[in-house]
Each structure stands twice: as structure tokens, then as C-alpha cells.
Scaffold this motif. Sequence first.
Motif, mmCIF file in Angstrom:
data_model
loop_
_atom_site.group_PDB
_atom_site.id
_atom_site.type_symbol
_atom_site.label_atom_id
_atom_site.label_comp_id
_atom_site.label_asym_id
_atom_site.label_seq_id
_atom_site.Cartn_x
_atom_site.Cartn_y
_atom_site.Cartn_z
ATOM 1 N N SER A 192 53.946 29.379 14.283
ATOM 2 C CA SER A 192 54.494 28.302 13.539
ATOM 3 C C SER A 192 53.670 27.065 13.773
ATOM 4 O O SER A 192 54.275 26.002 13.278
ATOM 5 N N GLU A 195 52.784 26.447 10.097
ATOM 6 C CA GLU A 195 53.782 26.584 9.186
ATOM 7 C C GLU A 195 54.255 25.525 8.211
ATOM 8 O O GLU A 195 54.279 25.601 7.130
ATOM 9 N N LYS A 219 52.220 34.662 0.047
ATOM 10 C CA LYS A 219 53.504 35.079 0.260
ATOM 11 C C LYS A 219 53.898 35.945 -1.024
ATOM 12 O O LYS A 219 54.687 36.997 -0.536
ATOM 13 N N LYS A 257 63.345 41.922 11.197
ATOM 14 C CA LYS A 257 62.472 41.937 10.125
ATOM 15 C C LYS A 257 61.607 43.195 10.076
ATOM 16 O O LYS A 257 60.880 43.543 11.215
ATOM 17 N N GLU A 272 63.072 36.950 1.592
ATOM 18 C CA GLU A 272 62.047 36.217 1.091
ATOM 19 C C GLU A 272 61.032 36.516 2.211
ATOM 20 O O GLU A 272 61.256 36.306 3.445
ATOM 21 N N THR A 274 57.955 35.151 4.987
ATOM 22 C CA THR A 274 57.463 33.829 5.529
ATOM 23 C C THR A 274 56.236 33.989 5.804
ATOM 24 O O THR A 274 55.476 35.097 5.577
ATOM 25 N N GLU A 276 54.845 34.063 8.860
ATOM 26 C CA GLU A 276 54.829 35.098 9.621
ATOM 27 C C GLU A 276 54.544 36.509 9.264
ATOM 28 O O GLU A 276 53.955 37.274 9.678
ATOM 29 N N ASP A 277 55.491 36.413 8.341
ATOM 30 C CA ASP A 277 55.443 38.119 7.634
ATOM 31 C C ASP A 277 54.179 38.219 7.020
ATOM 32 O O ASP A 277 53.615 39.212 7.104
#
Length: 307
Positions: A192, A195, A219, A257, A272, A274, A276-277
Motif C-alpha cells: 500500500s 500503490e 497487472k 481473493k 480485476e 490490484t 497486491e495481487d
Amino acid sequence: MNIKIDQLEKSYKKKKALYPLSLSLNTGIYGLLGPNGAGKSTLMNILATVEKPTHGKVMVDNQEIWQIEKIYKSKLGYLPQTFGMMPELTGREFLMYIASLKGISSKEAANNIQSLLQQVNLTEVADNALHSYSGGMKQRIGICQALLNRPSFLLLDEPTVGLDPDERIHFKHLILKQAEHSTVLLSTHIVSDVEALATHIIVMKHGRVLATGKVNELKQAVKGMIWKVPNKSHSSLSYPHIIGSNHMNNDGFEETKVISFVSPSPQAIPVEATLEDVYLYNIHKDKLSTDNSNINNNLNGQDGWIG
């Protein structure tokens, strides 16, 4: 400023801290992400000339940094994870002392310090002794000292440690402004923190760069692999997968998630990706099988592997 990192390595006796890595950094904000022990601080220390690499080189505008060390340092700002302070000095006195070490004139230093203290909301305590400062205040003083010389290359190692939410917002505005004319490398293991800042991401683990690129490109690489599932369906998840973060949906039910090449559950809904993903995928992608026959067998009713 253009920084080229060419086949950089670092070893401590028999321990390898950095495997050969090559990167190119230009104006803008680069987020350096990775778990503890990834090699982020080692890389930052080398770029700050605190340490020398075992092999490889760092070039700035086509010149090796250890050959132009004095010029390079004059353009460099660095906030390490931990930095020494003189507790008997006031915040303003400490910054004036650092400015003198950087060769900044007294008049220029006084003006820069006053502006920075205002930007990090420390004006009211600027003339108090550092030993009276909280951890967050000391961290903001650290940010100020890194920016004193208006650097062309700014290195920030875990810069938001100890900052409360309001202070984090001020920090983000300050760094976004700085990045308009500088190269900023922000190292953290907190996704974060970068981000809303970084346009480029570098993901490291065990001394290696696992992925690097623009946020949207990274992404895109995990598109179609991100799912959300109801928490109650955890026990029915199948196929290789990575568990991500939990959150509440609009109906007040918890969802999780999940990263998987195929739908991990009949209740899974694609979402979608992020940042973090992207991070979790690159750090834990060894948990995902790329053996399509294995996945096809699972789809045909054989036992799946719970990730």
C-alpha cells in the motif's frame, strides 16, 4: 538522471545477498517490493555508496558512480531504515548540521529546512530537542535530511515506518512533487505504500529480481487469474492457488481473493487485479503449477491440490 545497474552482485563471505541483477531507472517513482530478506536494503546501500558490490557496476549518465563519487553524492538523497541522530540537538540544528556535511550554504540550508519542516508538519517542534520527538517525528526529520540538497536521485528505505495515516498522505504529496524532476527508488515490503505512488515496480525475493515493469503491464500479466470467493467456500477450493486478502462485500459477507490459473471454486467470481495481487503472484508463483495436464486432470474430477 539515468541510472543503469549492470549485473550487480553482493556476497558476504559464503552468503549471497544479491544475485546478478540489471535495471535501468529514469525520472519517476520506482517501487521496490519484497519480503524481509529479499535484498532490498543491500541494493539500496550499494546505490547509496555505503557498500560496494562484489561484482557489477552502477552507471549514472554513463559514468561509474565510484569514479565520480563526490559529484554523485551531491545529487543523492538517502533515507536508510535506521539513521543516527544527536539527541541533544533540536530538529532544526540537526538538519543544519547535515546540510553542512552536504556542502549546502547556510542561507540555502535555512530556506530549504524551513520549507521542508512546513511540508512534514514539524514547524512547531523544530526547536525542540530530538530526544523529545516521537518515532514518527524522527522519521519525518529523516525524510527532511534526505531532501535537503534537492536530490536528483532519492533513495527511501521503508520511509513510512512510524507515520500515522495523515503523515503518510503528506509524505505521498511530498514524494510525488519530488519525482517531477528526480528518480525516486522507494523500498518497502508494504504494498500500500507504493500503490498510489509508483509507476514502475520491481519485485525481489531471495536476492533476485522476479519481475519489473510498469504497474499496468504487471497487472496485465495476471489478467484472468484473480478471483474472489466466499470465505465459507475455502474448504472446497481446488487446483493450485494462492490465497490473497480478505474483505467484506456490499452484503456484509467476507470474501477472499484467490490467484489461480483456473476458477478455484464454483462460487469464484473473476475480478480485476490490484498491485497486491501482482506482488503475491510473483512472490508465491511457485505454488502454481504450469502443468496443464495436471490442471486438466483436476478438471476431470481427480483430487485437486489445495495451495
